[in-house]
Motif scaffolding. Structure first.
Motif, PDB file in Angstrom:
ATOM      1  N   PRO A  38     -41.527  41.586 -81.007  1.00 27.98           N
ATOM      2  CA  PRO A  38     -40.676  42.742 -81.247  1.00 27.98           C
ATOM      3  C   PRO A  38     -41.316  43.702 -82.251  1.00 27.98           C
ATOM      4  O   PRO A  38     -42.081  43.270 -83.113  1.00 27.98           O
ATOM      5  CB  PRO A  38     -39.402  42.114 -81.833  1.00 27.98           C
ATOM      6  CG  PRO A  38     -39.762  40.731 -82.217  1.00 27.98           C
ATOM      7  CD  PRO A  38     -40.986  40.346 -81.487  1.00 27.98           C
ATOM      8  N   LEU A  44     -34.103  48.416 -90.522  1.00 25.12           N
ATOM      9  CA  LEU A  44     -33.562  47.575 -89.459  1.00 25.12           C
ATOM     10  C   LEU A  44     -32.149  48.033 -89.102  1.00 25.12           C
ATOM     11  O   LEU A  44     -31.288  48.111 -89.969  1.00 25.12           O
ATOM     12  CB  LEU A  44     -33.521  46.121 -89.923  1.00 25.12           C
ATOM     13  CG  LEU A  44     -34.783  45.297 -89.687  1.00 25.12           C
ATOM     14  CD1 LEU A  44     -34.586  43.906 -90.235  1.00 25.12           C
ATOM     15  CD2 LEU A  44     -35.134  45.241 -88.216  1.00 25.12           C
ATOM     16  N   LEU A  47     -28.243  44.219 -85.996  1.00 21.54           N
ATOM     17  CA  LEU A  47     -28.718  43.408 -84.874  1.00 21.54           C
ATOM     18  C   LEU A  47     -27.538  42.999 -84.000  1.00 21.54           C
ATOM     19  O   LEU A  47     -26.496  42.593 -84.498  1.00 21.54           O
ATOM     20  CB  LEU A  47     -29.422  42.159 -85.405  1.00 21.54           C
ATOM     21  CG  LEU A  47     -30.784  42.386 -86.048  1.00 21.54           C
ATOM     22  CD1 LEU A  47     -31.289  41.119 -86.673  1.00 21.54           C
ATOM     23  CD2 LEU A  47     -31.771  42.931 -85.032  1.00 21.54           C
ATOM     24  N   LEU A  49     -26.296  40.385 -82.208  1.00 21.80           N
ATOM     25  CA  LEU A  49     -26.480  38.955 -81.948  1.00 21.80           C
ATOM     26  C   LEU A  49     -25.169  38.337 -81.458  1.00 21.80           C
ATOM     27  O   LEU A  49     -24.091  38.726 -81.881  1.00 21.80           O
ATOM     28  CB  LEU A  49     -26.960  38.246 -83.219  1.00 21.80           C
ATOM     29  CG  LEU A  49     -28.291  38.769 -83.773  1.00 21.80           C
ATOM     30  CD1 LEU A  49     -28.593  38.140 -85.114  1.00 21.80           C
ATOM     31  CD2 LEU A  49     -29.425  38.528 -82.797  1.00 21.80           C
ATOM     32  N   THR A 446     -34.428  44.205 -79.754  1.00 24.94           N
ATOM     33  CA  THR A 446     -35.549  43.293 -79.959  1.00 24.94           C
ATOM     34  C   THR A 446     -35.309  42.100 -79.040  1.00 24.94           C
ATOM     35  O   THR A 446     -34.232  41.964 -78.464  1.00 24.94           O
ATOM     36  CB  THR A 446     -35.622  42.810 -81.416  1.00 24.94           C
ATOM     37  OG1 THR A 446     -34.418  42.114 -81.715  1.00 24.94           O
ATOM     38  CG2 THR A 446     -35.806  43.970 -82.377  1.00 24.94           C
ATOM     39  N   ASN A 448     -34.640  39.085 -79.493  1.00 27.82           N
ATOM     40  CA  ASN A 448     -33.586  38.116 -79.799  1.00 27.82           C
ATOM     41  C   ASN A 448     -32.180  38.713 -79.750  1.00 27.82           C
ATOM     42  O   ASN A 448     -31.208  38.019 -80.000  1.00 27.82           O
ATOM     43  CB  ASN A 448     -33.858  37.443 -81.153  1.00 27.82           C
ATOM     44  CG  ASN A 448     -33.929  38.442 -82.288  1.00 27.82           C
ATOM     45  OD1 ASN A 448     -33.529  39.586 -82.125  1.00 27.82           O
ATOM     46  ND2 ASN A 448     -34.426  38.000 -83.423  1.00 27.82           N
TER      47      ASN A 448
END
Ligand SMILES: *[C@@H]1O[C@H](CO)[C@@H](O)[C@H](O)[C@H]1NC(C)=O
Ligand SMILES: *[C@@H]1O[C@H](CO)[C@@H](O)[C@H](O)[C@H]1NC(C)=O
Ligand SMILES: *[C@@H]1O[C@H](CO)[C@@H](O)[C@H](O)[C@H]1NC(C)=O
Ligand SMILES: *[C@@H]1O[C@H](CO)[C@@H](O)[C@H](O)[C@H]1NC(C)=O
Ligand SMILES: *[C@@H]1O[C@H](CO)[C@@H](O)[C@H](O)[C@H]1NC(C)=O
Ligand SMILES: *[C@@H]1O[C@H](CO)[C@@H](O)[C@H](O)[C@H]1NC(C)=O
Length: 482
Positions: A38, A44, A47, A49, A446, A448
């Protein structure tokens, strides 16, 4: 004096900047060698998730709606026209044949197969795309071995071996139906020919009948079958290891953009309930645990051996031999009904030319089937692969309008994915509108991160740059194709 000092310190700053630039260049160059890692961003973003609780909720919901949908709660078949004379004549023959074929199913050879792997079938017309496909597999750095099945009547061993030349990091071998031999560049081994289930191809020029034969002949117990133009976009091993519907059913199938077109009588021939609410398969990607679904697979193989009858009167090529063969043998499968397509965007309208495929919980896109490009002579360019649309619904809820059609005056047909109902869906079953603003998402995923990670994402269509939703896919494919 002062001016001299200043110019000296300016020089130092200049040199430092140059060194920094050099370091950045080296870093970027390193990064681009390793395309599946990634990108490292400085700020950042949040995320996306998925947590265990939401994952479990999705699994429960999907199992419940699967049960309903497989049995077709409505119990009605939409196609109501009467049979034509040919069908009247052929259908009883098919029924008899099915009973005969059923008796030809061999029992699962316990202890013969082992491990997991990817398989492709290669005929002379697939050589070039198979080369690209192997490169895409290699880029994911997967541990999975690969077997390329072929018939020596179509492609020579020498040619097949050249496929292995450019993928040194891949554990790949070529396997021949006719000799029951597998080979790498420096090794050759004989398979027990009892366990090589050669396809019967007759005079058919298409290579469809090879598919189920290769799946059951490969030495793997668990198989990811890929058409030469179905490219992996990340390491597919996770599908084997953790996809909940694969683990439960032992078979993941993926939809084409057509609702079943089989006549109600066909479903009855196969002694199953009418499944015309279910989409036909895009059989370019098939994931199976052979031990669990052997009888279904073997029936599909036998139907393909009798392709003269089945392709013409029951299925369109091999695709629905899987669904019907499985249903006939009472073997369950899970259809990952997450519509997804990559294509072009002119600022208003999206035109999808591929079918991409996710895991059963729509967490990631794993495979992109880039087929319409060759049928409609579309150039493989970053613009034509630039955008991707995906509908994150419950697979069995048919929440989206998902179709393949050509707008009047358009130069190509397109896959359309849109929430329904929608006033821009025409009578001719095409979508005439543009991309709704609310669908556009600029988040750069990314590897994940999950596409469907939260309740608020359900029934949402995502529209974004392909490289955002499928990290590096466009760049990687364009490096190797054409
Ligand atoms: C379909 O219905 C039957 C009988 O009601 C039931 O036993 C079976 O489990 C159902 N099928 C699925 C896939 O849930
Ligand atoms: C369908 O089921 C019926 C009743 O069990 C059976 O008589 C018939 O042979 C079956 N048809 C096929 C094609 O297997
Ligand atoms: C390559 O794959 C085969 C299965 O096809 C396996 O038996 C073998 O151990 C693998 N080799 C390596 C080096 O991983
Ligand atoms: C090949 O497989 C058959 C059926 O499983 C078995 O009877 C036979 O002994 C095997 N042959 C060899 C050479 O292992
Ligand atoms: C099923 O689809 C409808 C819209 O077609 C939607 O309102 C509903 O929330 C969906 N159900 C699930 C479980 O996603
Ligand atoms: C996901 O990937 C990002 C970017 O590489 C990384 O910073 C982050 O730690 C990863 N998160 C998890 C939970 O693995």
């Amino acid at each position: 004096m002062k001016a001299k000092q200043r110019s000296k310190s300016m020089k130092i700053i200049l040199y430092m900047n140059l060194i920094l630039l050099l370091l950045i260049i080296i870093h970027v160059a390193r990064k681009s060698e390793n395309n599946f890692s990634p990108p490292s961003t400085i700020t950042l973003p949040t995320l996306h998730l998925i947590d265990v609780a939401f994952r479990n909720q999705l699994i429960t919901e999907r199992l419940a709606s699967y049960s309903q949908s497989y049995n077709n709660s409505l119990g009605v078949c939409n196609i109501k026209n009467s049979l034509n004379a040919e069908q009247e004549k052929i259908f009883p023959r098919i029924s008899e044949l099915l009973i005969t074929l059923r008796q030809q199913i061999v029992t699962y050879p316990n202890q013969y197969f082992n491990g997991r792997g990817i398989i492709l079938t290669v005929g002379s017309s697939q050589l070039e795309l198979a080369r690209v496909n192997l490169k895409m597999i290699e880029l994911t750095r997967t541990r999975l071995p690969v077997q390329l099945w072929y018939s020596s009547s179509q492609v020579s061993q020498k040619f097949m071996l050249t496929l292995l030349d450019r993928v040194p990091k891949l554990n790949a071998s070529i396997c021949c139906f006719d000799t029951a031999q597998c080979k790498t560049r420096n090794q050759i081994w004989q398979l027990n020919s009892t366990n090589v289930y050669k396809p019967i191809t007759g005079t058919l020029w298409k290579h469809f009948p090879y598919k189920p034969a290769a799946i059951i002949s490969s030495t793997f117990e668990e198989v990811l079958f890929l058409d030469s133009d179905a490219y992996v976009t990340r390491d597919p091993e996770d599908l084997f290891l953790s996809d909940p519907m694969y683990l439960k059913f032992g078979a993941l199938f993926f939809p084409d953009s057509y609702l079943s077109r089989q006549h109600p009588v066909v479903w009855n021939l196969f002694n199953t309930t009418c499944g015309d609410h279910e989409y036909e398969l895009d059989s370019a990607t098939i994931l199976v645990h052979k031990k669990i679904v052997w009888n279904g697979l073997y029936m599909a193989k036998l139907m393909n051996d009798n392709h003269e009858l089945f392709y013409q009167h029951v299925t369109d090529g091999d695709k629905d031999t899987f669904r019907l063969g499985f249903r006939y043998m009472n073997v369950k499968y899970y259809l990952v009904m997450t519509p997804c397509a990559t294509g072009s965007f002119d600022g208003t309208r999206f035109c999808g030319w591929t079918l991409c495929k996710t895991d059963s919980l729509a967490q990631h896109i794993y495979i992109n089937h880039v087929h319409i490009f060759k049928y409609e002579n579309i150039k493989y360019t970053s613009a034509n692969l630039g955008y991707t649309r995906i509908g994150l619904g419950d697979p069995n809820n048919n929440s989206f309008f998902f179709t393949h059609c050509r707008l009047p005056g358009a130069s190509t047909s397109c896959f359309h994915i849109i929430k329904q109902p929608n006033p821009h869906i025409t009578n001719s079953n095409c979508y005439t509108g543009g991309v709704p603003l609310e669908d556009i998402e600029n988040h750069q995923y990314t590897l994940n991160e999950s596409l469907l990670f939260d309740n608020s994402r359900k029934n949402r269509v995502l529209f974004s740059k392909t490289n955002h939703l499928i990290p590096n896919f466009v760049d990687n494919l364009l490096k190797y194709i054409e």
